[in-house]
Each structure stands twice: as C-alpha cells, then as structure tokens.
Design a protein around this motif. Sequence first.
Motif, PDB file in Angstrom:
ATOM      1  N   GLU A 119       2.642 -29.388  12.400  1.00 61.19           N
ATOM      2  CA  GLU A 119       1.461 -29.083  13.218  1.00 61.19           C
ATOM      3  C   GLU A 119       0.490 -28.171  12.466  1.00 61.19           C
ATOM      4  O   GLU A 119      -0.727 -28.348  12.550  1.00 61.19           O
ATOM      5  CB  GLU A 119       1.876 -28.437  14.544  1.00 61.19           C
ATOM      6  CG  GLU A 119       0.733 -28.180  15.480  1.00 61.19           C
ATOM      7  CD  GLU A 119      -0.011 -29.428  15.946  1.00 61.19           C
ATOM      8  OE1 GLU A 119      -1.146 -29.279  16.426  1.00 61.19           O
ATOM      9  OE2 GLU A 119       0.522 -30.548  15.827  1.00 61.19           O
ATOM     10  N   ILE A 120       0.997 -27.228  11.723  1.00 59.14           N
ATOM     11  CA  ILE A 120       0.131 -26.371  10.910  1.00 59.14           C
ATOM     12  C   ILE A 120      -0.601 -27.222   9.880  1.00 59.14           C
ATOM     13  O   ILE A 120      -1.803 -27.063   9.670  1.00 59.14           O
ATOM     14  CB  ILE A 120       0.943 -25.244  10.239  1.00 59.14           C
ATOM     15  CG1 ILE A 120       1.450 -24.273  11.305  1.00 59.14           C
ATOM     16  CG2 ILE A 120       0.111 -24.513   9.191  1.00 59.14           C
ATOM     17  CD1 ILE A 120       2.407 -23.241  10.805  1.00 59.14           C
ATOM     18  N   GLU A 165      -3.428 -19.428  17.273  1.00 58.69           N
ATOM     19  CA  GLU A 165      -3.208 -19.870  18.657  1.00 58.69           C
ATOM     20  C   GLU A 165      -1.968 -20.746  18.756  1.00 58.69           C
ATOM     21  O   GLU A 165      -1.150 -20.574  19.666  1.00 58.69           O
ATOM     22  CB  GLU A 165      -4.435 -20.624  19.179  1.00 58.69           C
ATOM     23  CG  GLU A 165      -5.615 -19.736  19.481  1.00 58.69           C
ATOM     24  CD  GLU A 165      -5.315 -18.673  20.521  1.00 58.69           C
ATOM     25  OE1 GLU A 165      -4.673 -18.984  21.548  1.00 58.69           O
ATOM     26  OE2 GLU A 165      -5.713 -17.511  20.302  1.00 58.69           O
ATOM     27  N   TYR A 166      -1.815 -21.666  17.832  1.00 53.57           N
ATOM     28  CA  TYR A 166      -0.641 -22.538  17.839  1.00 53.57           C
ATOM     29  C   TYR A 166       0.635 -21.726  17.657  1.00 53.57           C
ATOM     30  O   TYR A 166       1.596 -21.882  18.421  1.00 53.57           O
ATOM     31  CB  TYR A 166      -0.756 -23.600  16.739  1.00 53.57           C
ATOM     32  CG  TYR A 166       0.534 -24.356  16.543  1.00 53.57           C
ATOM     33  CD1 TYR A 166       0.950 -25.297  17.474  1.00 53.57           C
ATOM     34  CD2 TYR A 166       1.365 -24.089  15.457  1.00 53.57           C
ATOM     35  CE1 TYR A 166       2.157 -25.961  17.322  1.00 53.57           C
ATOM     36  CE2 TYR A 166       2.567 -24.756  15.299  1.00 53.57           C
ATOM     37  CZ  TYR A 166       2.957 -25.687  16.224  1.00 53.57           C
ATOM     38  OH  TYR A 166       4.150 -26.333  16.078  1.00 53.57           O
ATOM     39  N   LEU A 167       0.678 -20.853  16.648  1.00 51.21           N
ATOM     40  CA  LEU A 167       1.890 -20.082  16.385  1.00 51.21           C
ATOM     41  C   LEU A 167       2.189 -19.080  17.490  1.00 51.21           C
ATOM     42  O   LEU A 167       3.353 -18.821  17.796  1.00 51.21           O
ATOM     43  CB  LEU A 167       1.783 -19.387  15.032  1.00 51.21           C
ATOM     44  CG  LEU A 167       1.827 -20.322  13.826  1.00 51.21           C
ATOM     45  CD1 LEU A 167       1.575 -19.562  12.537  1.00 51.21           C
ATOM     46  CD2 LEU A 167       3.160 -21.066  13.768  1.00 51.21           C
ATOM     47  N   LYS A 168       1.165 -18.516  18.094  1.00 53.03           N
ATOM     48  CA  LYS A 168       1.371 -17.598  19.218  1.00 53.03           C
ATOM     49  C   LYS A 168       2.050 -18.327  20.373  1.00 53.03           C
ATOM     50  O   LYS A 168       2.989 -17.813  20.974  1.00 53.03           O
ATOM     51  CB  LYS A 168       0.035 -17.015  19.665  1.00 53.03           C
ATOM     52  CG  LYS A 168       0.157 -15.961  20.734  1.00 53.03           C
ATOM     53  CD  LYS A 168      -1.172 -15.289  20.958  1.00 53.03           C
ATOM     54  CE  LYS A 168      -1.653 -15.620  22.345  1.00 53.03           C
ATOM     55  NZ  LYS A 168      -2.928 -14.986  22.676  1.00 53.03           N
ATOM     56  N   ASN A 169       1.600 -19.535  20.646  1.00 58.41           N
ATOM     57  CA  ASN A 169       2.214 -20.327  21.721  1.00 58.41           C
ATOM     58  C   ASN A 169       3.645 -20.736  21.376  1.00 58.41           C
ATOM     59  O   ASN A 169       4.494 -20.824  22.261  1.00 58.41           O
ATOM     60  CB  ASN A 169       1.377 -21.563  22.014  1.00 58.41           C
ATOM     61  CG  ASN A 169       0.065 -21.220  22.685  1.00 58.41           C
ATOM     62  OD1 ASN A 169      -0.065 -20.191  23.335  1.00 58.41           O
ATOM     63  ND2 ASN A 169      -0.924 -22.066  22.508  1.00 58.41           N
ATOM     64  N   GLN A 170       3.919 -21.001  20.110  1.00 63.95           N
ATOM     65  CA  GLN A 170       5.248 -21.448  19.691  1.00 63.95           C
ATOM     66  C   GLN A 170       6.250 -20.308  19.558  1.00 63.95           C
ATOM     67  O   GLN A 170       7.425 -20.480  19.853  1.00 63.95           O
ATOM     68  CB  GLN A 170       5.165 -22.203  18.356  1.00 63.95           C
ATOM     69  CG  GLN A 170       4.408 -23.493  18.433  1.00 63.95           C
ATOM     70  CD  GLN A 170       5.062 -24.472  19.393  1.00 63.95           C
ATOM     71  OE1 GLN A 170       6.255 -24.744  19.291  1.00 63.95           O
ATOM     72  NE2 GLN A 170       4.293 -25.000  20.320  1.00 63.95           N
ATOM     73  N   THR A 171       5.796 -19.142  19.090  1.00 62.88           N
ATOM     74  CA  THR A 171       6.714 -18.050  18.792  1.00 62.88           C
ATOM     75  C   THR A 171       6.691 -16.926  19.818  1.00 62.88           C
ATOM     76  O   THR A 171       7.621 -16.137  19.881  1.00 62.88           O
ATOM     77  CB  THR A 171       6.396 -17.422  17.420  1.00 62.88           C
ATOM     78  OG1 THR A 171       5.096 -16.827  17.484  1.00 62.88           O
ATOM     79  CG2 THR A 171       6.448 -18.460  16.308  1.00 62.88           C
TER      80      THR A 171
END
Length: 97
Positions: A3-4, A75-81
Amino acid sequence: MEEIKRIVQKELFIKGIEPTYEYLFIHCFSKIQKGTVYYHLFTDNDTLIIRCYARVFDNLGLSVTIRSIVKNVFEYLKNQTGLENTIYIENGVEMRI
C-alpha cells in the motif's frame, strides 16, 4: 508495504524499495520535476518518522508532491498502526504536514 508503494507510485516513479534493519528506504524519481527523492520510514519511541531528502529549494512542484505523498503515507500508517505521534523531516529540518 504494497500500500505504501501504491501511494508513492501515484506521484513518483519508484526506482527501489529496500527494507533495512533500521528503516524502510524508498528511492524515487519525479519525471515531471526531474528530481530524485529518498524517503526513510521508521519508528522511534512510539513515534512514526519519515525523513525525506530531495532537491526542493528551487523546485516548488516537487516540494508539493513529496509533502502530499508524506501526508498520505502518514494517514495510511496511522490507521494501520494506531501511532498518533508523527514527525516529518525534510532535508534535515522538521516540518509540519
């Protein structure tokens, strides 16, 4: 990591991604602005950190592009981690996104 890669590839051509022991290294190239961009993603004390190195001093378009990518990756990593603390460092200077 896929995704990254997808997020970054929307704006930049990825020349290489290398996960190391300390961080995720992404080597990119902007065809439009003709500039090389390096990202390092890592965590430190429950803080997500992205370091970016690029020649943005005389290239406003590239500056806007790399900050947009950083915002989307955060934003993606905040939601995932669930990591709430984030730091963005551009060319050695801590920046707000």
